[in-house]
Design a protein around this motif. Structure first.
Motif, PDB file in Angstrom:
ATOM      1  N   MET A  82      89.199 -56.191 -57.788  1.00 41.83           N
ATOM      2  CA  MET A  82      88.442 -55.105 -57.168  1.00 41.83           C
ATOM      3  C   MET A  82      87.500 -55.686 -56.117  1.00 41.83           C
ATOM      4  N   PRO A  83      87.341 -54.967 -55.019  1.00 39.59           N
ATOM      5  CA  PRO A  83      86.428 -55.449 -53.972  1.00 39.59           C
ATOM      6  C   PRO A  83      84.961 -55.329 -54.407  1.00 39.59           C
ATOM      7  N   ARG A  84      84.148 -56.196 -53.856  1.00 40.48           N
ATOM      8  CA  ARG A  84      82.700 -56.169 -54.108  1.00 40.48           C
ATOM      9  C   ARG A  84      82.023 -55.539 -52.892  1.00 40.48           C
ATOM     10  N   TYR A  85      81.163 -54.561 -53.170  1.00 44.39           N
ATOM     11  CA  TYR A  85      80.404 -53.872 -52.130  1.00 44.39           C
ATOM     12  C   TYR A  85      78.922 -54.160 -52.314  1.00 44.39           C
ATOM     13  N   TYR A  86      78.235 -54.289 -51.181  1.00 42.26           N
ATOM     14  CA  TYR A  86      76.792 -54.555 -51.166  1.00 42.26           C
ATOM     15  C   TYR A  86      76.092 -53.344 -50.573  1.00 42.26           C
ATOM     16  N   PHE A  87      74.978 -52.966 -51.178  1.00 39.39           N
ATOM     17  CA  PHE A  87      74.263 -51.743 -50.808  1.00 39.39           C
ATOM     18  C   PHE A  87      72.863 -52.111 -50.304  1.00 39.39           C
ATOM     19  N   ASP A  88      72.757 -52.296 -49.007  1.00 36.58           N
ATOM     20  CA  ASP A  88      71.472 -52.652 -48.397  1.00 36.58           C
ATOM     21  C   ASP A  88      70.660 -51.375 -48.210  1.00 36.58           C
ATOM     22  N   LEU A  89      69.399 -51.409 -48.620  1.00 33.64           N
ATOM     23  CA  LEU A  89      68.529 -50.240 -48.561  1.00 33.64           C
ATOM     24  C   LEU A  89      67.696 -50.278 -47.291  1.00 33.64           C
ATOM     25  N   ARG A  90      67.762 -49.206 -46.515  1.00 26.80           N
ATOM     26  CA  ARG A  90      66.960 -49.104 -45.301  1.00 26.80           C
ATOM     27  C   ARG A  90      65.997 -47.933 -45.460  1.00 26.80           C
ATOM     28  N   ASP A  91      64.702 -48.239 -45.289  1.00 28.81           N
ATOM     29  CA  ASP A  91      63.663 -47.206 -45.329  1.00 28.81           C
ATOM     30  C   ASP A  91      62.891 -47.344 -44.026  1.00 28.81           C
ATOM     31  N   GLU A  92      63.142 -46.394 -43.106  1.00 30.54           N
ATOM     32  CA  GLU A  92      62.625 -46.483 -41.736  1.00 30.54           C
ATOM     33  C   GLU A  92      63.106 -47.802 -41.134  1.00 30.54           C
ATOM     34  N   ASP A  93      62.192 -48.720 -40.779  1.00 26.56           N
ATOM     35  CA  ASP A  93      62.592 -49.980 -40.146  1.00 26.56           C
ATOM     36  C   ASP A  93      62.702 -51.139 -41.133  1.00 26.56           C
ATOM     37  N   GLU A  94      62.437 -50.899 -42.400  1.00 25.82           N
ATOM     38  CA  GLU A  94      62.506 -51.962 -43.404  1.00 25.82           C
ATOM     39  C   GLU A  94      63.893 -52.008 -44.020  1.00 25.82           C
ATOM     40  N   LEU A  95      64.415 -53.223 -44.198  1.00 24.57           N
ATOM     41  CA  LEU A  95      65.732 -53.416 -44.792  1.00 24.57           C
ATOM     42  C   LEU A  95      65.606 -54.338 -45.993  1.00 24.57           C
ATOM     43  N   ALA A  96      66.144 -53.892 -47.127  1.00 22.26           N
ATOM     44  CA  ALA A  96      66.187 -54.713 -48.339  1.00 22.26           C
ATOM     45  C   ALA A  96      67.649 -55.019 -48.636  1.00 22.26           C
ATOM     46  N   PRO A  97      68.093 -56.232 -48.315  1.00 20.37           N
ATOM     47  CA  PRO A  97      69.502 -56.573 -48.519  1.00 20.37           C
ATOM     48  C   PRO A  97      69.849 -56.695 -50.005  1.00 20.37           C
ATOM     49  N   ASP A  98      71.042 -56.275 -50.333  1.00 21.71           N
ATOM     50  CA  ASP A  98      71.584 -56.408 -51.691  1.00 21.71           C
ATOM     51  C   ASP A  98      72.284 -57.754 -51.767  1.00 21.71           C
ATOM     52  N   GLU A  99      71.811 -58.616 -52.631  1.00 19.19           N
ATOM     53  CA  GLU A  99      72.395 -59.960 -52.749  1.00 19.19           C
ATOM     54  C   GLU A  99      73.481 -60.030 -53.824  1.00 19.19           C
ATOM     55  N   GLU A 100      73.522 -59.064 -54.733  1.00 21.30           N
ATOM     56  CA  GLU A 100      74.470 -59.115 -55.853  1.00 21.30           C
ATOM     57  C   GLU A 100      75.710 -58.271 -55.636  1.00 21.30           C
ATOM     58  N   GLY A 101      75.540 -57.040 -55.190  1.00 20.75           N
ATOM     59  CA  GLY A 101      76.671 -56.147 -54.992  1.00 20.75           C
ATOM     60  C   GLY A 101      77.263 -55.647 -56.297  1.00 20.75           C
ATOM     61  N   LEU A 102      78.264 -54.804 -56.158  1.00 19.31           N
ATOM     62  CA  LEU A 102      78.985 -54.231 -57.302  1.00 19.31           C
ATOM     63  C   LEU A 102      80.473 -54.273 -57.025  1.00 19.31           C
ATOM     64  N   GLU A 103      81.246 -54.559 -58.043  1.00 21.57           N
ATOM     65  CA  GLU A 103      82.696 -54.469 -57.919  1.00 21.57           C
ATOM     66  C   GLU A 103      83.092 -53.027 -58.188  1.00 21.57           C
ATOM     67  N   LEU A 104      83.746 -52.423 -57.213  1.00 23.68           N
ATOM     68  CA  LEU A 104      84.152 -51.025 -57.315  1.00 23.68           C
ATOM     69  C   LEU A 104      85.610 -50.887 -56.902  1.00 23.68           C
ATOM     70  N   SER A 105      86.221 -49.773 -57.286  1.00 17.00           N
ATOM     71  CA  SER A 105      87.658 -49.582 -57.052  1.00 17.00           C
ATOM     72  C   SER A 105      88.033 -49.385 -55.586  1.00 17.00           C
ATOM     73  N   GLY A 106      87.086 -48.950 -54.745  1.00 16.29           N
ATOM     74  CA  GLY A 106      87.407 -48.745 -53.341  1.00 16.29           C
ATOM     75  C   GLY A 106      86.294 -48.039 -52.596  1.00 16.29           C
TER      76      GLY A 106
END
Length: 82
Positions: free
Chosen positions: A1-25
């Motif tokens: 399964m592919p791993r997806y990363y979910f970076d959070l953006r709040d206005e101009d601030e970005l919090a990168p996701d370093e772990e991600g999740l394995e999801l079906s698609g």
């Protein structure tokens, strides 16, 4: 399964996701991003909503190859005076 990363953006601030999740698609990644964004929006609206103005937030989804989608939410507060 592919791993997806979910970076959070709040206005101009970005919090990168370093772990991600394995999801079906991509559809599963879209659902996960939407759920996360709902939680972000709920917390922001209840704790730091602007008196007047617009607030933008997003979940930027990427995989090993780079960006694949962005799920966005914008809310606006307008105070009406009588």
């Amino acid at each position: 399964m592919p791993r997806y990363y979910f970076d959070l953006r709040d206005e101009d601030e970005l919090a990168p996701d370093e772990e991600g999740l394995e999801l079906s698609g991509l559809r599963a990644a879209q659902v996960e991003a939407a759920r996360s964004l709902v939680d972000m929006a709920r917390e922001s609206a209840c704790s730091s909503a602007p008196v007047n103005g617009t607030h933008r937030m997003a979940i930027e989804v990427r995989d090993a190859g780079g960006p694949v989608m962005q799920v966005k939410f914008t809310f606006e507060v307008e105070t009406l005076k009588h």
